[in-house]
Design a protein around this motif. Structure first.
Motif, PDB file in Angstrom:
ATOM      1  N   LYS A  95     -16.720   5.993  10.587  1.00 54.74           N
ATOM      2  CA  LYS A  95     -15.504   6.728   9.841  1.00 54.74           C
ATOM      3  C   LYS A  95     -15.369   7.345   8.945  1.00 54.74           C
ATOM      4  O   LYS A  95     -15.569   7.781   8.100  1.00 54.74           O
ATOM      5  CB  LYS A  95     -14.218   6.604  10.079  1.00 54.74           C
ATOM      6  CG  LYS A  95     -14.170   4.574   9.176  1.00 54.74           C
ATOM      7  CD  LYS A  95     -12.544   4.537   9.411  1.00 54.74           C
ATOM      8  CE  LYS A  95     -11.371   4.677  10.907  1.00 54.74           C
ATOM      9  NZ  LYS A  95     -10.137   4.201  11.059  1.00 54.74           N
TER      10      LYS A  95
ATOM     11  N   GLU B 141     -11.815   2.800   4.155  1.00 51.44           N
ATOM     12  CA  GLU B 141     -10.426   3.671   4.986  1.00 51.44           C
ATOM     13  C   GLU B 141      -9.098   3.346   4.696  1.00 51.44           C
ATOM     14  O   GLU B 141      -8.481   4.311   5.778  1.00 51.44           O
ATOM     15  CB  GLU B 141     -11.447   2.354   5.717  1.00 51.44           C
ATOM     16  CG  GLU B 141     -10.596   1.552   7.602  1.00 51.44           C
ATOM     17  CD  GLU B 141     -10.692   0.766   8.208  1.00 51.44           C
ATOM     18  OE1 GLU B 141     -11.055   0.831   9.582  1.00 51.44           O
ATOM     19  OE2 GLU B 141     -10.780  -0.361   7.565  1.00 51.44           O
TER      20      GLU B 141
ATOM     21  N   ASP C 218      -7.633   6.281   6.523  1.00 48.80           N
ATOM     22  CA  ASP C 218      -6.227   6.109   6.952  1.00 48.80           C
ATOM     23  C   ASP C 218      -4.434   6.868   6.368  1.00 48.80           C
ATOM     24  O   ASP C 218      -3.796   6.589   7.359  1.00 48.80           O
ATOM     25  CB  ASP C 218      -6.130   4.792   7.651  1.00 48.80           C
ATOM     26  CG  ASP C 218      -7.303   4.378   8.930  1.00 48.80           C
ATOM     27  OD1 ASP C 218      -7.551   5.729   9.360  1.00 48.80           O
ATOM     28  OD2 ASP C 218      -7.613   3.297   8.481  1.00 48.80           O
TER      29      ASP C 218
END
Length: 444
Positions: A176, A438, A442
């Motif tokens: 990601k 991250e 998110d």
């Protein structure tokens, strides 16, 4: 053969002599490799400019794309006329650029930007120089480049995120981070950690030009940087900063670039401890603004804080003292979190405030790297700094909206603001953290 993007002319610095260059009628013009570059000599038989021509074929031009032709030339006699064309290489010889300049006996640089009306793989760059007298024109360099926002922004292959990925390819967070952050264009920051700023800026901008994309750079080496805060450092003296600026600007050369100038430096200026320190800050900001403004292909944006920091009139006053009249461009929300619509509104207010004090037609960019959730937390409190939770990536670097010239990832997503907020241990300012990256992906 020259490429479609970046520098389209082959051997434009004549390091390989006259390779790839042609001359017309041998009785009227000859080309040779000289100590200063390419020497083109016309005879008395060349009565008209077009009688003595030389150039390079195989130039790829795309209709509607913006190009920049740069050349440095001198002549063996004063007031020598030189016709410069970028055109079809065969009948009807339609020109996308046609300029006649006067060349003197000292090296002089010329820069012409144009939008091509031609779509061809058989274009030509040519020079015509018949004067009815013997004359030699020396070209030190010729470049035809295309690097525009239309072609896209440059993706830094050596960003902190990319470096982390190279060292941690099997980390569960790697896919990601690679897909959502590392493959998207953001700014390369240059500061006191940059070993040789001229060489590194040159290398970075050259790589962008070769790919036909626009590089985004951030100059971040102001004397007394961040007023001693989490991102403290910078040049040790005002004189050292000016020398650093000179090297940074030299590294840009004559290539297109977007430069974000010293985030926080002007918004923080009035918080410096003494009148002398404040005066020095404005002087140094004006110095870098003027140096960058002298580069016609560079768009330089001065620090303008963020929507929750200073009122527009106050920020405008500090921008004026910091040299905004030279660049007429400002950057809003660098490393901040305010939503794009709020930053756009603030930008429009600043543009009006600057016009009211005699600096019209100012343009602005917005840092959207971390503003996807705006700057309000779950308790209705405004968050402004230091790795707050609940932030999200914003719109990737693109053409602007709401009056903004561009939306840019200026702060590199995942790079820490300092040892604060949700940053893990050992993540000082500027350090990449996969945890922070991250969380931004998110929105947590």
């Amino acid at each position: 053969m020259a490429g479609t993007y970046g520098d389209l002319i082959v051997n434009g610095n004549f390091a390989d002599g006259t390779t790839f260059w042609w001359a017309g009628d041998a009785t009227k013009v000859a080309i040779a490799s000289g100590p200063g570059g390419l020497d083109a000599t016309a005879t008395t038989d060349a009565v008209n400019l077009s009688d003595a021509s030389f150039g390079q074929d195989g130039i790829v031009l795309r209709k509607g794309v913006r190009y920049t032709l740069t050349l440095t030339a001198r002549a063996s006699q004063a007031d020598t006329r030189l016709r410069v064309q970028v055109a079809l290489g065969a009948a009807p010889w339609t020109a996308a650029l046609d300029k006649t300049v006067t060349v003197g006996m000292a090296d002089t640089s010329f820069v012409y930007t144009f939008v091509s009306s031609l779509d061809t793989t058989t274009g030509q760059v040519s020079f015509q120089m018949g004067q009815a007298t013997p004359v030699t024109i020396t070209l030190a360099q010729v470049r035809l480049t295309t690097s525009t926002v239309r072609e896209g922004f440059y993706v830094d292959p050596d960003s902190n995120a990319a470096k982390w990925l190279a060292l941690n390819p099997t980390d569960g967070r790697a896919p990601k981070i690679r897909n959502v952050i590392a493959r998207r264009p953001s700014a390369r920051w240059f500061g006191d950690w940059t070993a040789n700023v001229q060489a590194e800026v040159d290398r970075y901008v050259a790589a962008a030009a070769a790919s036909g994309t626009v590089p985004i750079l951030t100059a971040y080496n102001m004397h007394w940087r961040d007023n001693g805060g989490e991102s403290h450092g910078g040049a040790l003296t005002p004189e050292a900063y000016k020398a650093w600026v000179d090297q940074f600007v030299a590294g840009l050369g004559d290539r297109p670039a977007i430069v974000i100038v010293e985030p926080d430096s002007l918004a923080q200026a009035e918080h410096l401890p003494t009148p002398e320190a404040r005066a020095t800050r404005y002087e140094l900001s004006s110095y870098v603004a003027q140096a960058l403004a002298a580069k016609p292909l560079v768009k330089a944006y001065l620090d303008a804080g963020n929507a929750a920091w200073l009122k527009p009139a106050q920020m405008a006053a500090q921008l004026v003292k910091g040299g905004v009249a030279a660049t007429r461009r400002i950057a809003i929300g660098v490393a901040g979190f305010d939503a794009t619509d709020i930053s756009c509104q603030y930008g429009q207010q600043l543009v009006m405030a600057l016009a009211a004090v005699g600096v019209p037609d100012v343009r602005f960019v917005i840092d959207t790297s971390r503003n996807g959730n705006g700057a309000m937390d779950d308790h209705g409190q405004h968050v402004a700094y230091c790795n707050p939770a609940g932030r999200r990536l914003g719109v990737p670097s693109s053409i602007g909206i709401g009056g903004a010239e561009h939306l840019l990832w200026i702060k590199n997503p995942g790079d820490s603001d300092g040892q604060c907020g949700i940053a893990p241990d050992n993540t000082p300012a500027g350090t990449f953290s996969p945890h922070l990256a991250e969380r931004l992906i998110d929105g947590t």
